[in-house]
Design a protein around this motif. Structure first.
Motif, PDB file in Angstrom:
ATOM      1  N   MET A 167       0.829  -1.201   0.000  1.00 21.50           N
ATOM      2  CA  MET A 167       0.000   0.000   0.000  1.00 21.50           C
ATOM      3  C   MET A 167       0.876   1.269   0.000  1.00 21.50           C
ATOM      4  SD  MET A 167      -3.388   0.686   2.337  1.00 21.50           S
ATOM      5  CE  MET A 167      -2.577   0.929   3.916  1.00 21.50           C
ATOM      6  N   PRO A 168       0.511   2.271  -0.804  1.00 20.81           N
ATOM      7  CA  PRO A 168      -0.683   2.388  -1.658  1.00 20.81           C
ATOM      8  C   PRO A 168      -0.497   1.876  -3.080  1.00 20.81           C
ATOM      9  CG  PRO A 168       0.431   4.495  -1.635  1.00 20.81           C
ATOM     10  CD  PRO A 168       1.222   3.573  -0.717  1.00 20.81           C
ATOM     11  N   ALA A 187       0.740  11.163 -12.261  1.00 19.93           N
ATOM     12  CA  ALA A 187      -0.159  12.163 -11.687  1.00 19.93           C
ATOM     13  C   ALA A 187      -1.048  11.529 -10.623  1.00 19.93           C
ATOM     14  CB  ALA A 187      -1.018  12.773 -12.794  1.00 19.93           C
ATOM     15  N   LEU A 188      -1.451  12.321  -9.664  1.00 19.22           N
ATOM     16  CA  LEU A 188      -2.276  11.820  -8.565  1.00 19.22           C
ATOM     17  C   LEU A 188      -3.583  11.233  -9.084  1.00 19.22           C
ATOM     18  CD1 LEU A 188      -2.630  11.425  -5.557  1.00 19.22           C
ATOM     19  CD2 LEU A 188      -3.452  13.784  -5.384  1.00 19.22           C
ATOM     20  N   GLU A 189      -4.187  11.851 -10.084  1.00 16.83           N
ATOM     21  CA  GLU A 189      -5.449  11.330 -10.613  1.00 16.83           C
ATOM     22  C   GLU A 189      -5.261   9.949 -11.224  1.00 16.83           C
ATOM     23  OE1 GLU A 189      -9.294  11.535 -10.430  1.00 16.83           O
ATOM     24  OE2 GLU A 189      -8.025  13.229  -9.816  1.00 16.83           O
ATOM     25  N   THR A 190      -4.144   9.752 -11.906  1.00 23.42           N
ATOM     26  CA  THR A 190      -3.839   8.433 -12.471  1.00 23.42           C
ATOM     27  C   THR A 190      -3.675   7.393 -11.361  1.00 23.42           C
ATOM     28  OG1 THR A 190      -2.733   9.423 -14.377  1.00 23.42           O
ATOM     29  CG2 THR A 190      -2.177   7.139 -13.858  1.00 23.42           C
ATOM     30  N   ALA A 217       3.888  13.021  -6.719  1.00 20.96           N
ATOM     31  CA  ALA A 217       2.642  13.785  -6.732  1.00 20.96           C
ATOM     32  C   ALA A 217       2.064  13.966  -5.334  1.00 20.96           C
ATOM     33  CB  ALA A 217       1.612  13.095  -7.627  1.00 20.96           C
ATOM     34  N   VAL A 218       2.551  13.168  -4.376  1.00 20.78           N
ATOM     35  CA  VAL A 218       2.029  13.261  -3.012  1.00 20.78           C
ATOM     36  C   VAL A 218       3.063  13.849  -2.064  1.00 20.78           C
ATOM     37  CG1 VAL A 218       0.960  11.991  -1.103  1.00 20.78           C
ATOM     38  CG2 VAL A 218       0.596  11.225  -3.463  1.00 20.78           C
ATOM     39  N   ASP A 219       4.254  13.266  -2.051  1.00 14.73           N
ATOM     40  CA  ASP A 219       5.340  13.737  -1.188  1.00 14.73           C
ATOM     41  C   ASP A 219       6.653  13.537  -1.934  1.00 14.73           C
ATOM     42  OD1 ASP A 219       7.311  14.181   0.705  1.00 14.73           O
ATOM     43  OD2 ASP A 219       6.313  13.073   2.311  1.00 14.73           O
ATOM     44  N   PRO A 220       7.212  14.595  -2.503  1.00 19.46           N
ATOM     45  CA  PRO A 220       8.437  14.454  -3.289  1.00 19.46           C
ATOM     46  C   PRO A 220       9.693  14.250  -2.453  1.00 19.46           C
ATOM     47  CG  PRO A 220       7.783  16.760  -3.192  1.00 19.46           C
ATOM     48  CD  PRO A 220       6.685  15.977  -2.523  1.00 19.46           C
ATOM     49  N   GLU A 221       9.550  14.258  -1.139  1.00 15.51           N
ATOM     50  CA  GLU A 221      10.714  14.151  -0.260  1.00 15.51           C
ATOM     51  C   GLU A 221      10.881  12.765   0.363  1.00 15.51           C
ATOM     52  OE1 GLU A 221      12.819  16.666   0.151  1.00 15.51           O
ATOM     53  OE2 GLU A 221      11.634  18.005  -1.118  1.00 15.51           O
ATOM     54  N   GLU A 232      -1.318   9.469   6.134  1.00 13.63           N
ATOM     55  CA  GLU A 232      -2.548  10.108   6.612  1.00 13.63           C
ATOM     56  C   GLU A 232      -3.496  10.482   5.468  1.00 13.63           C
ATOM     57  OE1 GLU A 232      -1.579  13.384   9.143  1.00 13.63           O
ATOM     58  OE2 GLU A 232      -1.090  12.086  10.845  1.00 13.63           O
ATOM     59  N   GLU A 233      -2.968  11.120   4.426  1.00  9.33           N
ATOM     60  CA  GLU A 233      -3.851  11.628   3.379  1.00  9.33           C
ATOM     61  C   GLU A 233      -4.262  10.554   2.367  1.00  9.33           C
ATOM     62  OE1 GLU A 233      -2.388  15.161   1.518  1.00  9.33           O
ATOM     63  OE2 GLU A 233      -1.924  16.157   3.432  1.00  9.33           O
ATOM     64  N   ILE A 234      -3.340   9.619   2.080  1.00 10.57           N
ATOM     65  CA  ILE A 234      -3.655   8.601   1.071  1.00 10.57           C
ATOM     66  C   ILE A 234      -4.144   7.311   1.710  1.00 10.57           C
ATOM     67  CG2 ILE A 234      -2.792   7.270  -0.878  1.00 10.57           C
ATOM     68  CD1 ILE A 234      -2.966  10.321  -1.362  1.00 10.57           C
ATOM     69  N   MET A 235      -3.333   6.683   2.551  1.00 10.76           N
ATOM     70  CA  MET A 235      -3.724   5.393   3.109  1.00 10.76           C
ATOM     71  C   MET A 235      -4.949   5.506   4.010  1.00 10.76           C
ATOM     72  SD  MET A 235      -0.030   3.675   4.003  1.00 10.76           S
ATOM     73  CE  MET A 235       1.372   3.863   2.918  1.00 10.76           C
ATOM     74  N   ARG A 236      -4.889   6.412   4.975  1.00  8.31           N
ATOM     75  CA  ARG A 236      -6.009   6.567   5.897  1.00  8.31           C
ATOM     76  C   ARG A 236      -7.143   7.389   5.280  1.00  8.31           C
ATOM     77  NH1 ARG A 236      -5.170   2.523   9.395  1.00  8.31           N
ATOM     78  NH2 ARG A 236      -3.349   2.813  10.745  1.00  8.31           N
TER      79      ARG A 236
END
Length: 332
Positions: A167-168, A187-190, A217-221, A232-236
């Motif tokens: 995951m994810p 891209a995040l939408e993809t 697209a979510v966290d470049p670091e 937090e934002e994607i998995m949860r």
């Protein structure tokens, strides 16, 4: 923590260490496998060391990722083989996926292993792409969801809890994260429409393993396992997974820093359980020094996962094995 051990039996040092640090669970690898009787004795010794029926995990997918192999257990094909069957008969493939889980659970349950790090929900960008290619059920999200759900139900029918991974979604991360950090620039939408979908839509799952993949697209670091934003934002959040989140192995080289730094990063990201697999005592001690006590929401999720542990259904495994062979041979 979930920890490994060095060999086929616990050393006195390992036993004392496990008794002192109380890992939540254990994981086995090929180096820990000699015979069925030996595996059962090892899982019993692990649980005796911590004083309770702690979960014992293994990666038993089929294909290249099998810690128990013939002649100890029957041969199991890779997920891609069942995925190919889906192209000719969806019904046969779904039954084969279920039976693969049910039969593997029979092998594991009998030696004291009650959690399997399977099924794989990762989606390669195209057939045969990346180091996870043969481990994937396909490149179509609907196909992957259907077959992974069936395999997970088979594992549960055999009294073994599935742990979905990675995951994810590791599918677009083409590099081997044991060696290097895969970077995904999609891209995040993809990602939402493909890679994240199986994790969002598979039902009845209480445990998931993260991936050491960087999603720009979510966290470049930070790679997903060490990213609070991804957890937090994607998995949860977007995926909506409210079960127990376990890191992938922190000894893999996709993560940077020493073992202590990796343990701190995974914990800070909000991952519930640190997984360390290689059995190296010095590394396990370093991880243990950084691992917080299991408490709060993480403890509640861990307890809930085990409360939901299934009972084996008592099926005739020999008959199921014959049926599985017929399906794989196109006799379904």
């Amino acid at each position: 923590m979930i920890l490994g051990c060095g060999g086929t039996r616990l050393s006195a040092e390992e036993t004392d260490f496990f008794r002192a640090v109380q890992p939540w669970g254990f994981i086995l690898f090929r180096r820990n496998v000699e015979s069925l009787a030996q595996i059962k004795a090892l899982t019993e010794a692990m649980r005796e060391a911590v004083g309770w029926h702690a979960p014992v995990f293994v990666d038993q997918e089929g294909g290249t990722v099998r810690r128990l192999r013939p002649p100890l257990v029957r041969d199991y094909p890779a997920a891609s083989v069942i995925g190919a069957l889906y192209e000719t008969s969806r019904t046969a493939a779904l039954e084969a996926a279920f039976l693969s889980g049910r039969l593997m659970a029979g092998d594991l349950h009998g030696v004291g292993i009650n959690c399997d790090c399977a099924p794989v929900l990762d989606i390669p960008p195209e057939p045969g792409a990346g180091f996870l290619a043969d481990r994937a059920f396909g490149t179509d999200p609907d196909q992957v969801i259907a077959l992974a759900t069936a395999q997970a139900e088979g594992l549960k029918a055999g009294g073994v809890l599935p742990v979905i991974k990675h995951m994810p979604g590791h599918g677009r991360g083409l590099l081997d994260s044991h060696q290097r950090l895969p970077v995904v620039d999609a891209a995040l939408e993809t990602l939402r429409d493909t890679d994240f979908r199986p994790f969002r839509e598979i039902p009845g799952i209480v445990m998931a393993m993260t991936c050491h993949v960087l999603f720009t697209a979510v966290d470049p670091e930070n790679p997903a396992s060490a990213s609070r934003k991804v957890v937090e934002e994607i998995m949860r959040g977007e995926i909506g997974f409210d079960g127990l989140i376990i890191s992938d192995d922190i000894s893999m080289n996709a993560l940077s820093g020493d073992i202590a730094a990796r343990a701190r990063a995974v914990t800070a990201a909000g991952v519930d359980i640190i997984l360390h697999c290689n059995g190296d005592m010095n590394e396990m001690r370093a991880a243990a020094e950084e691992a917080p006590a299991l408490a709060g929401a993480a403890l509640a999720r861990a307890e809930q996962a085990l409360v939901g542990a299934p009972e084996a259904d008592g099926s005739d495994l020999a008959a199921l094995s014959r049926r599985f062979d017929d399906l794989l041979e196109g006799k379904g």
